[in-house]
Design a protein around this motif. Sequence first.
Motif, mmCIF file in Angstrom:
data_model
loop_
_atom_site.group_PDB
_atom_site.id
_atom_site.type_symbol
_atom_site.label_atom_id
_atom_site.label_comp_id
_atom_site.label_asym_id
_atom_site.label_seq_id
_atom_site.Cartn_x
_atom_site.Cartn_y
_atom_site.Cartn_z
ATOM 1 N N GLY A 15 0.890 -1.421 0.075
ATOM 2 C CA GLY A 15 0.112 -0.138 -0.043
ATOM 3 C C GLY A 15 0.855 1.137 -0.037
ATOM 4 N N ARG A 66 -1.752 2.616 -11.142
ATOM 5 C CA ARG A 66 -0.886 2.775 -9.782
ATOM 6 C C ARG A 66 0.529 3.297 -10.114
ATOM 7 N N ASN A 83 2.763 3.886 -6.772
ATOM 8 C CA ASN A 83 1.746 3.925 -5.557
ATOM 9 C C ASN A 83 1.033 2.489 -5.472
ATOM 10 N N SER A 84 0.366 2.491 -4.211
ATOM 11 C CA SER A 84 -0.360 1.286 -3.918
ATOM 12 C C SER A 84 0.226 0.007 -4.045
#
Length: 118
Positions: A15, A66, A83-84
């Motif tokens: 995450g 992402r 990201n993520s």
Amino acid sequence: QVQLVESGGGLVQPGGSLRLSCAASGSMFSIYAMGWYRQAPGKQRELVAGITSRGLTNYADSVKGRFSISRDNAKNTVYLQMNSLRPEDTAVYYCTRGDMFDLTPRYWGQGTQVTVSS
């Protein structure tokens, strides 16, 4: 004499986010397509993201939405914002330089390790 030096890898929790940077030496950086590949142990090397000299981008389906690739021609640098992050993103990430027409790597960096783990 082209040198590609990646930085920004490391350990991150699922995450979380990382931004990879690739500093490129050599002339006429702005005309070349650039890319990021990754390879995990026992896995095929895969294209993660690419960006053309015009700024057009493409992404592997697994990272679309992402990750984001960008470039700063004034700094001879290409970035990969991640990201993520997921455990399956764990790999060595390589910066590559293509040519003025496509992303096919002509030069490779040494790679930077990204580990996504709790």
